[in-house]
Scaffold this motif. Structure first.
Motif: not given
Length: 198
Positions: A29-31, A41-47
């Protein structure tokens, strides 16, 4: 979707993307809600979970920049860093829950566990675990050191260098404290200068 040059890895990452380009979303669910935002850049759950139109943001860590929706050029690294931010801009938050409560303020630098945790002010710099922790609307403050300026709420244009320096200051303005625990007990006094620790 007409978005191009995006990378999505993880369940429902970049799920709603339409025209956003050059994004990288890695993690469950990142981004998720990104629509037109670009070069994020979204790195990690829900980032960057709620980011929809923001551009040039970097978010690394579980729920980092979770609530961010718009505005640009934020960097959040750490568990819940910039977690409640919705429209802040040009911020740097490094550390667990750094700048956690910031909503829409900009030009902030927070480095350290829970640094500037409650911040709503602008133009502050805090380096050190829980530095400027209690700060709400105080602006243009600088705090370097473990829990420096910890109790500040609305004080403006203060400088604290050293662990626990200006620790008790809440609303005092234009103070300068250099050295560990310098001006520790000052609460509302203004225009003070102290050099040297206890």
């Amino acid at each position: 979707s007409t978005g191009i040059k995006n990378t999505a890895y993880g369940k429902t990452s970049l799920f709603f993307n339409t025209t956003g380009v050059k994004n990288a979303a890695l993690g469950v669910q990142s981004m998720y809600f990104n629509i037109t935002g670009a070069e994020n850049t979204g790195l990690g759950p829900n980032a960057l979970f709620y980011n929809s139109v923001g551009n040039g943001n970097v978010s690394i860590g579980f729920n980092s920049s979770f609530s961010h929706k718009r505005n640009d050029y934020n960097t959040a690294i750490g568990y819940y860093a910039l977690g409640q931010d919705t429209s802040g801009y040009s911020n740097v938050a490094v550390g667990v829950k750094a700048l956690y409560s910031n909503i829409n303020s900009g030009n902030l630098v927070a480095v350290g566990d829970s640094s500037m945790y409650n911040n709503t002010g602008v133009g502050n710099t805090a380096i050190g675990s829980k530095s400027l922790y209690t700060n709400t609307s105080g602006s243009w403050n600088t705090a370097n050191g473990f829990q420096s300026r910890f109790s500040n709420t609305t004080g403006v244009a203060n400088t604290a260098n050293g662990w626990l320096s200006l620790y008790s200051n809440t609303t005092g303005n234009d103070n300068t404290a250099n050295g560990d625990r310098s001006l520790y007990s000052n609460t509302t006094g203004s225009n003070n200068t102290a050099n040297g620790g206890l």
